[in-house]
Design an enzyme around this catalytic site. Structure first.
Site, PDB file in Angstrom:
ATOM      1  N   GLY A 281       0.830  -1.205   0.000  1.00  0.00           N
ATOM      2  CA  GLY A 281       0.000   0.000   0.000  1.00  0.00           C
ATOM      3  C   GLY A 281       0.859   1.247   0.000  1.00  0.00           C
ATOM      4  O   GLY A 281       0.786   2.068  -0.901  1.00  0.00           O
ATOM      5  N   THR A 673       8.906 -10.563  10.946  1.00  0.00           N
ATOM      6  CA  THR A 673       8.176  -9.610  10.104  1.00  0.00           C
ATOM      7  C   THR A 673       8.726  -8.191  10.308  1.00  0.00           C
ATOM      8  O   THR A 673       8.736  -7.393   9.374  1.00  0.00           O
ATOM      9  CB  THR A 673       6.661  -9.663  10.380  1.00  0.00           C
ATOM     10  OG1 THR A 673       6.429  -9.472  11.775  1.00  0.00           O
ATOM     11  CG2 THR A 673       6.080 -11.004   9.969  1.00  0.00           C
ATOM     12  N   GLY A 740       5.683   2.297  16.038  1.00  0.00           N
ATOM     13  CA  GLY A 740       5.536   1.904  14.638  1.00  0.00           C
ATOM     14  C   GLY A 740       6.852   1.535  13.976  1.00  0.00           C
ATOM     15  O   GLY A 740       7.906   2.078  14.301  1.00  0.00           O
ATOM     16  N   GLU A 743       7.320   2.723   8.589  1.00  0.00           N
ATOM     17  CA  GLU A 743       7.850   3.806   7.762  1.00  0.00           C
ATOM     18  C   GLU A 743       9.250   4.239   8.153  1.00  0.00           C
ATOM     19  O   GLU A 743       9.925   4.948   7.412  1.00  0.00           O
ATOM     20  CB  GLU A 743       6.878   4.997   7.802  1.00  0.00           C
ATOM     21  CG  GLU A 743       5.642   4.675   6.986  1.00  0.00           C
ATOM     22  CD  GLU A 743       4.444   5.530   7.336  1.00  0.00           C
ATOM     23  OE1 GLU A 743       4.196   6.491   6.616  1.00  0.00           O
ATOM     24  OE2 GLU A 743       3.743   5.224   8.320  1.00  0.00           O
TER      25      GLU A 743
END
Ligand SMILES: Cc1cc2nc3c(=O)[nH]c(=O)nc-3n(C[C@H](O)[C@H](O)[C@H](O)COP(=O)(O)OP(=O)(O)OC[C@H]3O[C@@H](n4cnc5c(N)ncnc54)[C@H](O)[C@@H]3O)c2cc1C
Ligand code: SF4
Lengths: 781, 328
Positions: A281, A673, A740, A743
């Site tokens: 995405g 991951t 997070g 990014e």
């Protein structure tokens, strides 16, 4: 690599210990005044283990069904025709030949498209998902070069594509703004991002800079980037009576459902959007015209529609990263302490988008300084609406900031890592809030040691045959966010199997796998007794797989649902249970049931509780608390990046020989991951540094690189072995202690590469991508 | 894509027959033609699959090689005699496209692949004299970083994209053709045109004429040859500049040389001027540079590709130095 191996070994050894200790129910513990998520203390559970992706086998077998792989009875295929002028109107339209072509069901243009409201632009409503606020095929107006102007539906894709080539359109073109210089001459305006002005003024930075002992003051440029995820945008769409069903590839199912309902003027519950798998995405898989056109054509034809954008289509109608022209200036004392930091410049957007590339965001909390001046100004160009692209703002803003610091260190003759550490802030330098957890110095020290930073030589000093070799480093930061709207449902059955449901997304990051680990650990279940259900707008919550915040949002909602579940379970357990009389705070998940925390023998399985209560299943839903943690702390993920670049002295070709990312992102939920996320971000950053640039013809406003042959993302041979490591220091103020990771990898990578190239060649390129012609004209070799 | 009929030719005569009956185009691996058909830049009404034609590499009595037109690019690059005796050819092929594309692509198709000029590919939105003669050329004032510095014309500044052809041009390869008037042979260096006033007219091939094979002459010294390609990423990108060279040195003098450039012109560019300057000259960097400059003296930069002139010079010198070093 070895950190992953270490984790794998550790996990193997610890497997025995899994579920041996009851995990207490988390309070809303990470909010101010509360206590940290108890999961943080439990080092022996599922969380952190390098669990392979749950959907991995399905994907390698080709059995995972993506948006363009749903087959519906009576399906038709769409082909979209794009405008070839930038601004003006459609003057003549001849679709007769196309309509008469074999297999054609219909041709849709503004003349016969169903009436719809304009696209709700992202940010205009909490559930809006559109890239801009334009009407979709409602009138004869053309707003950008590449705008959809007609759509053919046919029985096969080939028939649709052929018929499309038979449509004849005449345009009346009007003057458009298509060059950066012309747009700037038209005037710029201050940028706003997520409601906040992109501006910071603290002290008089210009005056301080003028009298600084050392300074840099340079202009850095970054080009347009186009989204090029492996899966082109696609949707399979049908109307079932008055119900619209869209099998989409989206990072925002609920936003998309709401936005489509809004456009078609129907209730939100009349639209269902699914998105079981997304082939990448990066900010691009939101609402663009194709889903709307697919739904409109399906309505017109009264048949299901599959609409798959060609690669060209993605370049023409899905926006990308906007270009920037940034001034970065730093003033420093003789001892290296920063006295002034200036980061200003201009980006472009369209008259219809609301996304100024916010390149100053990382600068706001990067370094300590006495004075700051930051501003993003915006010029307007007629082009496809620019949008979010992995680390919008940070990816290009850190290129300027981290190159400027490298330049300053070079001028001062000190090590760039030491210069950074010298200016490490104690609290957020522009907002004043404390950091929730910032261990960038540790990340630098560990990374420098492993990378062999000490072997770095002065610029231009190391040559091996034709190759000039250099080392560079840079810092990356990306903010921790948690968007409001998180709701989760947890259901537990009499077979002891639990299912957590969230309207969230799996785009290949490993979300479903990581949260299976989290839920299993909270509930005290083995992994195979837990399912995480996601990717459907009918599921609870409003989640956006964006801003690297989806895991925090899911995690917070799961905590709330887990607490509600335990409350209900204790009620159901009643007085005949070993748990009788216990409060939720006194119990935790253990071995497939609940146990008293300090007396694990008082235990009853979920299955037994449900059986005695004669319940087949218990299902509870709860909402996450408001995300106020961001107001109390300055919260960011961090990285220290190290690059070894080789530059060919004859040709100027650049090859990256080694790369290391040392990350500080709180607790890592899944070592495997996470490593992939970090590496993927760095690879995208190598593209940003060296190869990626959308060829936008400033004469015509047309994208001239609308294929992967022209738009150069890194090929395998461009990507070296990438080493990743992390501090794994939990953040006490976030769910699961995690921040997070999606990014952060791309952030800072451009500067690490540019700095390594400088160290190799003694030449500074401030204009991305760093192609060989720029190095040749800088005089290498 | 425009609808078309499809037939598979059993041999060269069959291919000619089918082509004259149907007015069709030959189809090799389809890696270029099918792309262009998808973009409706090419709109043949019939395709004649010629991949069933000669796909053997034969050693000739005189020591040369005859490579069938349907041999896949990968097979050429892997062939032992090619690798040993014409290493520049193997290297050129391996530096092109991707493994998958090379497995499909044929020798005939590679020679006749069309330019990658972005305006040529943008059928819907750009002007291009090669697609629509007389319409104008959007590249001359537009994105022309990849474009020609030698032999261009005011009507077209595109380059021929093939790597393989640059090596073939250096090696004096000959194309074997079969047409309605029978067989003929053309030196590869003459097969492609410069754009002049008609960039749509790209080769000397007559309508329906078929490439049946490519012949490489038997020059033992071609074993000292190499190919170097300079591009924007490490693989899977077209050449900004490429150089194919073979060098023969007697004593300290260059007794013979072959030099061809890719990424500089509308055709694979045989560097005759540089070769003339090198023959008989000492094998020194200085002479290599003079020779490169002699070739590039006529180079004309466009707005974005001026760097190619210096890059070509540097690459020629480096390649010749490498070969000279190997021999020394
Ligand atoms: C993404 C991409 C990257 C690439 N990168 C490179 C690169 O870096 N370097 C490079 O050199 N190439 C590159 N190529 C091009 C590739 O080499 C060519 O597409 C290929 O060689 C064409 O061969 P083919 O057999 O598939 O030809 P086809 O597409 O089948 O045919 C091409 C043309 O040749 C004609 N033709 C075919 N056979 C004959 C025959 N026997 N007689 C007469 N006419 C014939 C056809 O009619 C057609 O006009 C790339 C291609 C792609 C798609
Ligand atoms: S350079 Fe040649 S191929 Fe490219 S647009 Fe101009 S005429 Fe067409």
């Amino acid at each position: 690599m070895s950190i992953v191996k270490d984790a794998a070994e550790a996990a193997k050894g610890l497997a025995q210990a899994v579920t041996k200790k009851a995990i207490e129910v988390a309070p809303d513990g990470w909010v101010p005044g509360g206590t940290p998520d108890p999961l943080i203390r439990n080092q022996h559970g599922h969380v952190g283990k390098p669990v392979s992706r749950i959907d991995g086998p399905l994907k390698v077998q080709g059995a995972a069904r993506f948006a363009a792989e749903f087959t519906l009875y009576g399906m038709t295929y769409a082909s979209v025709l794009f405008s070839t002028i930038t601004k003006g109107r459609i003057a003549t339209l001849d679709t007769a030949d196309a309509e008469a072509a074999p297999g054609v069901v219909l041709v849709m243009t503004y003349r016969n498209a169903p009436r719809m409201r304009p696209m709700p632009a992202f940010g205009s409503n909490r559930m809006a998902a559109g890239g801009d606020d334009l009407p979709v095929m409602q009138d004869d107006r053309v707003h950008w070069n590449g705008q959809p102007v007609a759509l053919v539906l046919a029985d096969t894709q080939e028939q649709a594509d052929h018929a499309k080539s038979l449509i004849r359109i005449g345009y009346e073109a009007e003057a458009a703004t298509t060059s950066f210089e012309a747009a700037k001459a038209d005037g710029t305006e201050p940028g706003q991002f997520q409601g906040d002005p992109l501006q910071v003024t603290i002290g008089d930075a210009e005056t301080v800079l003028a009298s600084a002992a050392f300074k840099v003051d340079e202009t850095y440029r970054t080009p347009r980037h186009s989204h090029a995820a492996i899966e082109p945008h696609a949707a399979t769409v049908m109307w079932d009576g008055d119900m619209l069903v869209v099998h989409d590839a989206t990072q925002a199912v609920t936003h998309t459902a709401w936005s489509l309902a809004h456009m078609f003027g129907i209730e939100q519950d009349k639209v269902r959007v699914t998105s079981p798998y997304v082939g990448g995405g990066f900010g691009s898989k939101t609402l663009w015209q194709h889903q709307v056109l697919g739904a409109a054509a399906a309505k017109l034809a009264d048949r299901p529609v599959r609409i798959v954008l060609s690669r060209e289509g993605v370049f023409r109608i899905v926006g990308g990263r906007s270009l920037t022209e940034q001034r970065f200036a730093i003033g420093a004392e003789k001892d290296g302490c920063f006295t002034a930091m200036i980061h200003t410049g201009t980006t472009i957007m369209t008259p219809h988008s609301a996304m100024p590339e916010p390149f100053i965001v990382a600068t706001r909390s990067g370094y300590a300084a006495d004075s700051f001046k930051m501003e993003v100004r915006v010029a307007r160009i007629d082009m496809v609406a620019n949008t979010f692209m992995r680390a919008p703002g940070e990816a290009v803003g850190t290129f300027a900031m981290e190159c400027a610091i490298d330049e300053l260190a070079d001028r001062m003759g000190i090590d760039p890592i030491e210069l950074r550490i010298k200016n490490e802030p104690e609290k957020d330098p522009t907002v004043g809030t404390p950091f929730s957890s910032r261990n960038i110095v540790e990340a630098y020290r560990a990374g420098a040691e492993r990378f062999g930073w000490a072997r770095r030589q002065p610029p231009g000093a190391r040559r091996e045959g034709e190759w000039l070799v250099g080392l560079g480093c840079a810092t990356g930061t990306y903010p921790y966010y948690r968007m409001p709207g998180g709701v989760a449902r947890i259901s537990i059955g009499r077979d002891g199997h639990a299912c957590a449901s969230v309207a969230a997304h799996e785009m290949g990051m490993g979300t479903a796998t990581a949260h299976t680990q989290v839920v299993a650990e909270r509930l005290g279940l083995p992994l195979d007794q837990v399912t995480v259900e996601y990717g459907d707008s009918r599921l609870p919550g409003l989640f956006l797989a964006g801003g690297s915040q989806q895991s925090a949002a899911i995690g917070a909602a799961i905590i709330a649902a887990h607490r509600a579940l335990v409350v209900e379970l204790l009620k159901l357990a009643g007085n005949d249970s070993p748990l009788a009389g216990l409060k939720p705070e006194e119990v935790g998940g253990l071995d497939g049931g609940l146990a008293k925390l300090d007396e694990p023998a008082r235990w009853e399985s979920y299955a037994s509780i449900l059986a005695r209560a004669q319940r087949a299943e218990l299902s509870v839903e709860a909402a996450a608390p408001a995300p106020i943690e961001n107001q109390h702390w300055s919260m960011h993920s961090y990285s220290a990046l190290f690059c070894e670049a080789r530059v060919n002295a004859v040709t100027g070709e650049v090859r990256i020989a080694r790369f290391l990312g040392s990350f500080d992102c709180g607790r890592i939920l899944n070592a495997k991951t996470a490593a992939s996320q970090f590496r993927g971000g760095i690879i995208m950053g190598l593209g940003l540094a060296l190869t990626e640039e959308t060829a936008f013809d400033e004469r015509t406003g047309r994208v001239m690189s609308a294929s992967l042959a022209e738009y150069h993302i890194p090929a395998h041979l461009d990507v070296p072995a990438i080493d990743v490591m992390w501090t794994n220091i939990p953040d006490p103020h976030t769910p699961m202690g995690a921040r997070g990771i999606g990014e952060i990898g791309i952030t800072g990578t451009g500067a690490a590469v540019a700095n390594a190239i400088y160290n190799a060649t003694g030449r500074r390129i401030r204009d991305l991508p760093i192609t060989l012609d720029k190095l040749l004209s800088a005089g290498i070799g | 894509m425009t609808p078309f009929s499809f037939a598979r030719a059993t041999d060269a005569d069959d291919a000619l027959r089918l082509a004259s009956a149907r007015g069709g185009r030959y189809l090799g691996g389809g890696t270029n033609l099918v792309d262009l058909m998808r973009e409706t830049i090419e709109r043949p009404t019939a395709l004649i699959d010629v991949t069933g034609l000669s796909s053997t590499i034969g050693e000739r009595d005189d020591g040369g090689l005859l490579i069938g037109a349907a041999v896949r690019n990968t097979a050429v690059a892997e062939h032992a005699a090619v690798r040993a005796r014409y290493p520049a050819l193997a290297r050129a092929i391996l530096s092109g496209a991707s493994g998958q594309i090379r497995n499909m692509a044929t020798v005939g198709g590679n020679i006749l692949q069309r330019t990658r000029c972005a305006y040529f590919y943008d059928n819907a939105g750009s002007r291009c004299n090669k697609r629509n003669p007389g319409e104008g050329c959007d590249a001359i004032e537009g994105f022309n970083r990849m474009h020609a510095i030698l032999g261009a014309s005011p009507s077209c500044v595109a380059t021929h994209p093939s790597d393989m052809c640059v090596a073939l041009a250096a090696f004096d390869a000959t194309a074997h053709l079969l047409g309605a008037d029978g067989e003929r042979r053309l030196p590869l260096t003459e097969l492609h045109h410069l754009p002049n006033g008609r960039p749509d007219d790209e080769t000397l091939l007559k309508p329906g004429e078929l490439i049946t094979a490519v012949e490489l002459p038997a020059e033992r010294w071609f074993a000292r040859s190499t190919y170097r390609k300079v591009r924007d990423r490490a693989s899977y990108a077209f050449a900004l500049i490429s150089v194919a060279a073979a060098l023969k040195i007697d004593g300290d003098r260059i007794s013979d040389v072959r030099l061809a450039l890719g990424g500089v012109a509308h055709k694979p560019w045989r560097a005759h001027k540089a070769e003339a300057a090198l023959r008989g000259a000492p094998a020194t960097a200085e002479h290599f540079r003079d020779a490169a400059r002699a070739e590039l003296a006529g180079a004309v930069p466009l707005s974005h590709n001026g760097f190619k002139i210096e890059l070509a010079e540097r690459t020629i010198v480096a390649v010749l130095q490498e070969l000279a070093g190997e021999i020394a």
